[in-house]
Design a protein around this motif. Structure first.
Motif, PDB file in Angstrom:
ATOM      1  N   ASP A  40       0.837  -1.207   0.000  1.00  0.00           N
ATOM      2  CA  ASP A  40       0.000   0.000   0.000  1.00  0.00           C
ATOM      3  C   ASP A  40       0.873   1.258   0.000  1.00  0.00           C
ATOM      4  N   ILE A  41       1.937   1.251   0.796  1.00  0.00           N
ATOM      5  CA  ILE A  41       2.859   2.397   0.851  1.00  0.00           C
ATOM      6  C   ILE A  41       3.532   2.578  -0.512  1.00  0.00           C
ATOM      7  N   GLN A  42       3.959   1.493  -1.126  1.00  0.00           N
ATOM      8  CA  GLN A  42       4.608   1.577  -2.440  1.00  0.00           C
ATOM      9  C   GLN A  42       3.673   2.181  -3.485  1.00  0.00           C
ATOM     10  N   ARG A  43       2.406   1.758  -3.484  1.00  0.00           N
ATOM     11  CA  ARG A  43       1.443   2.318  -4.449  1.00  0.00           C
ATOM     12  C   ARG A  43       1.311   3.825  -4.259  1.00  0.00           C
ATOM     13  N   ASN A  44       1.171   4.239  -3.009  1.00  0.00           N
ATOM     14  CA  ASN A  44       0.996   5.668  -2.746  1.00  0.00           C
ATOM     15  C   ASN A  44       2.264   6.462  -3.045  1.00  0.00           C
ATOM     16  N   HIS A  45       3.433   5.865  -2.791  1.00  0.00           N
ATOM     17  CA  HIS A  45       4.674   6.594  -3.060  1.00  0.00           C
ATOM     18  C   HIS A  45       4.864   6.798  -4.566  1.00  0.00           C
ATOM     19  N   THR A  46       4.637   5.749  -5.343  1.00  0.00           N
ATOM     20  CA  THR A  46       4.773   5.887  -6.789  1.00  0.00           C
ATOM     21  C   THR A  46       3.759   6.896  -7.321  1.00  0.00           C
ATOM     22  N   ALA A  47       2.553   6.897  -6.768  1.00  0.00           N
ATOM     23  CA  ALA A  47       1.525   7.859  -7.189  1.00  0.00           C
ATOM     24  C   ALA A  47       1.960   9.299  -6.913  1.00  0.00           C
ATOM     25  N   THR A  48       2.724   9.544  -5.828  1.00  0.00           N
ATOM     26  CA  THR A  48       3.161  10.920  -5.566  1.00  0.00           C
ATOM     27  C   THR A  48       4.082  11.420  -6.676  1.00  0.00           C
ATOM     28  N   HIS A  49       4.900  10.544  -7.229  1.00  0.00           N
ATOM     29  CA  HIS A  49       5.792  10.951  -8.313  1.00  0.00           C
ATOM     30  C   HIS A  49       4.994  11.286  -9.572  1.00  0.00           C
ATOM     31  N   LEU A  50       3.994  10.470  -9.887  1.00  0.00           N
ATOM     32  CA  LEU A  50       3.147  10.773 -11.047  1.00  0.00           C
ATOM     33  C   LEU A  50       2.339  12.042 -10.812  1.00  0.00           C
ATOM     34  N   LEU A  51       1.865  12.237  -9.589  1.00  0.00           N
ATOM     35  CA  LEU A  51       1.127  13.454  -9.245  1.00  0.00           C
ATOM     36  C   LEU A  51       2.004  14.687  -9.438  1.00  0.00           C
TER      37      LEU A  51
END
Length: 190
Positions: free
Chosen positions: A63-74
């Motif tokens: 779950d943390i990995q999904r959210n961390h990668t999403a911050t880069h795309l954001l």
């Protein structure tokens, strides 16, 4: 270890023969080269010299990995929609949410927010690889990797690249955190 807004892993430390167990709630680095585990002994009595097995909570880490990668795309989508002046000013990457603080000269309109969300999800749906490579800091920055808000970097850094935009990577940043293997692993960004 908490760093760059990403919360630390949790899990257990268990004696090799199972005589004791510690529930690990967090990990800290109080000084260079020293890592401490924060938690509670839930069984038995640990002793100095015991052989220990560490187990990370894999579902929480994913779950943390999904959210961390999403911050880069954001971050990349914010720069696309609002302009290249947008810079990260902080973040929280947790298993249940992400928070992304950034510098901009006004509020984000509902239309801009919708466009940002669509751009991030377009990168998610493309399901492209998320790659990391270790490079010298100077070489990474010269090649276009974004370094964030005056963080201190060593001689070598991890460069995280992902997404597609006109046959090049959509997001390229220096990052030491944990990430998914492909953008599609994020699932959905809202």
């Amino acid at each position: 270890i908490e760093s760059g807004g990403q919360v630390s892993d949790s899990g257990t430390l268990t004696a090799e023969k199972g005589e004791w167990q510690i529930r690990v709630d967090g990990v800290r680095r109080p000084a260079a080269g020293i890592i401490t585990h924060i938690g509670e002994v839930v069984q038995g009595s640990p002793r100095v010299g015991d052989t220990t097995v560490a187990q990370v909570d894999g579902a929480r880490r994913a779950d943390i990995q999904r959210n961390h990668t999403a911050t880069h795309l954001l971050h990349a989508a914010l720069r696309t929609v609002l302009g290249p002046h947008v810079k990260q000013a902080g973040s929280l990457v947790a298993p249940d949410r992400l928070r992304f603080d950034f510098v901009h000269f006004g509020p984000v309109t509902p239309e801009q927010s919708t466009k940002i969300e669509r751009i991030v999800n377009a990168q998610v749906y493309r399901n492209v690889p998320v790659t990391t490579e270790v490079r010298s800091t100077d070489e990474a920055i010269a090649a276009g990797a974004m370094a964030l808000f005056g963080e201190k970097y060593g001689d070598e850094v991890r460069v995280l690249s992902m997404g597609l935009d006109a046959d090049k990577n959509y997001s390229v940043e220096l990052c030491g955190g944990t990430h998914v293997r492909r953008t599609g692993d994020i699932g959905l960004f809202k």
